[in-house]
Structures are given as structure tokens and as C-alpha cells.
Motif scaffolding. Sequence first.
Motif, short mmCIF file in Angstrom:
data_model
loop_
_atom_site.label_atom_id
_atom_site.label_comp_id
_atom_site.label_asym_id
_atom_site.label_seq_id
_atom_site.Cartn_x
_atom_site.Cartn_y
_atom_site.Cartn_z
N THR A 81 19.79 26.50 52.00
CA THR A 81 19.49 27.00 50.66
C THR A 81 19.59 28.51 50.60
O THR A 81 20.05 29.07 49.60
CB THR A 81 18.10 26.52 50.21
N ALA A 84 23.23 29.28 50.23
CA ALA A 84 23.69 28.95 48.88
C ALA A 84 23.21 29.99 47.88
O ALA A 84 23.98 30.44 47.02
CB ALA A 84 23.20 27.55 48.48
N GLU A 85 21.96 30.39 47.97
CA GLU A 85 21.42 31.41 47.05
C GLU A 85 22.08 32.75 47.28
O GLU A 85 22.31 33.51 46.34
CB GLU A 85 19.90 31.54 47.25
N ASP A 88 25.51 32.50 45.59
CA ASP A 88 25.49 32.32 44.13
C ASP A 88 24.05 32.11 43.68
O ASP A 88 23.61 31.00 43.46
CB ASP A 88 26.36 31.10 43.75
N GLY A 89 23.31 33.22 43.55
CA GLY A 89 21.89 33.16 43.22
C GLY A 89 21.61 32.54 41.87
O GLY A 89 22.32 32.80 40.89
N THR A 90 20.58 31.70 41.82
CA THR A 90 20.19 31.08 40.55
C THR A 90 19.45 32.06 39.66
O THR A 90 19.51 31.96 38.45
CB THR A 90 19.30 29.84 40.80
N ASP A 91 18.73 33.03 40.27
CA ASP A 91 18.02 34.04 39.51
C ASP A 91 17.83 35.24 40.43
O ASP A 91 16.95 35.23 41.29
CB ASP A 91 16.67 33.51 39.02
#
Length: 99
Positions: A81, A84-85, A88-91
Motif C-alpha cells: 500500500t 501504491a500511495e 498515485d496518492g489518494t490524498d
Amino acid sequence: MTGSKPKELAIPFAAHESKEATEVLRAWIVDNGLHVSLQRGFDDAAVWGVLLTDIARHVSRIYETEGVGTAAEALAKIKFTLDAEWDDGTDVGTTSAIQ
């Protein structure tokens, strides 16, 4: 929950016993969002890589100690995770100084 006291963790025993102890990071989940207080703490930013890796290892051992899975499984999920963050960070949030 107005007026309730935040649930703070204890300061590590070693910090009380040491002549040199400095807090560099606090992390809180507030209304389902991450809020942190931190200071740079180190001249070399690479030291943060070691610190964050060590934190991930501690977290993985908690999962094993509490019978949620093995430390290896938890660490693999954390790294997956994190990668992945990172890509391409979710926030990505914001950072501002508090006086």
C-alpha cells in the motif's frame, strides 16, 4: 463527543529515562482524516526513511501479537500500500506551520 478528551498514547518509558529524548512525530485520525504534528528532526532526510520503515515493522508486530495475522503478512500489506500511495496518492494533503 463534544468535550471528550483525545485518546493519547503513553510516552515511551525510555524517553522518560533518557537525558536526550525528542518527539518528532504525532499522528492522529480526526473525523476519518490524518492529522500530524512533526518537526524535521534530522539534517538528512534519508533518516526519515529508516524511521518510517522501523515504524512499519513495529506496526506489523502488533498485528501478529494481537493475533490478526503474521508480522510478515502485515508488513507485506503495508509495503504494497505504501508503494501504491507513493506512485498515485489518494490524498496528498497539505502541510502548514503552526505557531
